[in-house]
Design a protein around this motif. Sequence first.
Motif, PDB file in Angstrom:
ATOM      1  N   ALA A  92     -22.215 -15.980  14.341  1.00 32.29           N
ATOM      2  CA  ALA A  92     -23.331 -14.660  13.671  1.00 32.29           C
ATOM      3  C   ALA A  92     -23.237 -14.707  12.153  1.00 32.29           C
ATOM      4  O   ALA A  92     -24.224 -14.005  11.531  1.00 32.29           O
ATOM      5  CB  ALA A  92     -22.269 -13.712  14.088  1.00 32.29           C
ATOM      6  N   GLY A  93     -22.542 -15.489  11.473  1.00 32.66           N
ATOM      7  CA  GLY A  93     -22.640 -15.515  10.020  1.00 32.66           C
ATOM      8  C   GLY A  93     -21.888 -14.545   9.455  1.00 32.66           C
ATOM      9  O   GLY A  93     -21.788 -14.275   8.252  1.00 32.66           O
ATOM     10  N   ILE A 146     -30.091 -12.942  15.230  1.00 28.83           N
ATOM     11  CA  ILE A 146     -30.981 -14.141  15.049  1.00 28.83           C
ATOM     12  C   ILE A 146     -30.224 -15.369  14.757  1.00 28.83           C
ATOM     13  O   ILE A 146     -30.465 -16.446  15.394  1.00 28.83           O
ATOM     14  CB  ILE A 146     -32.186 -13.886  13.760  1.00 28.83           C
ATOM     15  CG1 ILE A 146     -32.898 -12.837  14.176  1.00 28.83           C
ATOM     16  CG2 ILE A 146     -32.805 -14.961  13.429  1.00 28.83           C
ATOM     17  CD1 ILE A 146     -33.582 -12.097  12.990  1.00 28.83           C
ATOM     18  N   GLN A 147     -29.310 -15.229  13.915  1.00 26.02           N
ATOM     19  CA  GLN A 147     -28.561 -16.657  13.771  1.00 26.02           C
ATOM     20  C   GLN A 147     -27.747 -17.094  15.024  1.00 26.02           C
ATOM     21  O   GLN A 147     -27.659 -18.274  15.265  1.00 26.02           O
ATOM     22  CB  GLN A 147     -27.595 -16.524  12.531  1.00 26.02           C
ATOM     23  CG  GLN A 147     -26.690 -17.728  12.166  1.00 26.02           C
ATOM     24  CD  GLN A 147     -25.884 -17.355  10.914  1.00 26.02           C
ATOM     25  OE1 GLN A 147     -26.051 -16.601  10.267  1.00 26.02           O
ATOM     26  NE2 GLN A 147     -24.907 -18.142  10.828  1.00 26.02           N
ATOM     27  N   HIS A 148     -27.326 -16.283  15.749  1.00 22.07           N
ATOM     28  CA  HIS A 148     -26.590 -16.532  17.183  1.00 22.07           C
ATOM     29  C   HIS A 148     -27.365 -17.023  18.110  1.00 22.07           C
ATOM     30  O   HIS A 148     -27.188 -17.907  18.488  1.00 22.07           O
ATOM     31  CB  HIS A 148     -25.888 -14.944  17.391  1.00 22.07           C
ATOM     32  CG  HIS A 148     -24.988 -15.494  18.862  1.00 22.07           C
ATOM     33  ND1 HIS A 148     -23.968 -16.119  19.140  1.00 22.07           N
ATOM     34  CD2 HIS A 148     -25.750 -14.936  20.172  1.00 22.07           C
ATOM     35  CE1 HIS A 148     -23.642 -16.107  20.320  1.00 22.07           C
ATOM     36  NE2 HIS A 148     -24.572 -15.681  20.923  1.00 22.07           N
ATOM     37  N   ALA A 149     -28.608 -16.340  18.091  1.00 25.35           N
ATOM     38  CA  ALA A 149     -29.729 -16.989  19.018  1.00 25.35           C
ATOM     39  C   ALA A 149     -30.094 -18.490  18.491  1.00 25.35           C
ATOM     40  O   ALA A 149     -30.246 -19.267  19.421  1.00 25.35           O
ATOM     41  CB  ALA A 149     -30.984 -16.190  18.991  1.00 25.35           C
ATOM     42  N   CYS A 150     -30.271 -18.658  17.197  1.00 24.72           N
ATOM     43  CA  CYS A 150     -30.581 -20.107  16.828  1.00 24.72           C
ATOM     44  C   CYS A 150     -29.561 -21.046  17.386  1.00 24.72           C
ATOM     45  O   CYS A 150     -29.956 -22.339  17.551  1.00 24.72           O
ATOM     46  CB  CYS A 150     -30.725 -20.260  15.245  1.00 24.72           C
ATOM     47  SG  CYS A 150     -32.122 -19.091  14.537  1.00 24.72           S
TER      48      CYS A 150
END
Length: 153
Positions: A92-93, A146-150
Amino acid sequence: MVGPFKITPGSYTHIFVVVDKFTKWIEVKAITNIESAKAAQFINEIAHRFGVPNRIITDLGKQFTGFEFWDFCQDNLINSLWGLQTLKSWAAGYTPFFMVYSSKAILPSDVAFGAPCIQYYEEGKAETSRWVDIDNLKEHRVAALIQHACHEQ
């Protein structure tokens, strides 16, 4: 905990049993007595091998209600949980703490050693900054998704 059994070689009379609710993985340890310290030691071994348990469900026997067991849970598991909540997620960042409260966690060590965020704290600026953080929370959550999806691809 299961027992008492007939005394076995090594003077074992009981066994502690832990079952992971999700995977159904079973861990068992033979014990010679049912002291609270033995239960704490067993949970400590589990935490070192598999991570901090999400929940500990017991039968509230004396080995789980004794001071040694409760002290162990308070001192070790809660501190470990705090560590996990303030650790930045690779996927997730952000830290879980940030995702819930929309601000950086102030750690006990920050307070104890006078970190800059404590030394230069001003109530008026902190209140304004807090409202900005709350306003930006939705954007941070979308960025985390978005980061998780990447990372899932």
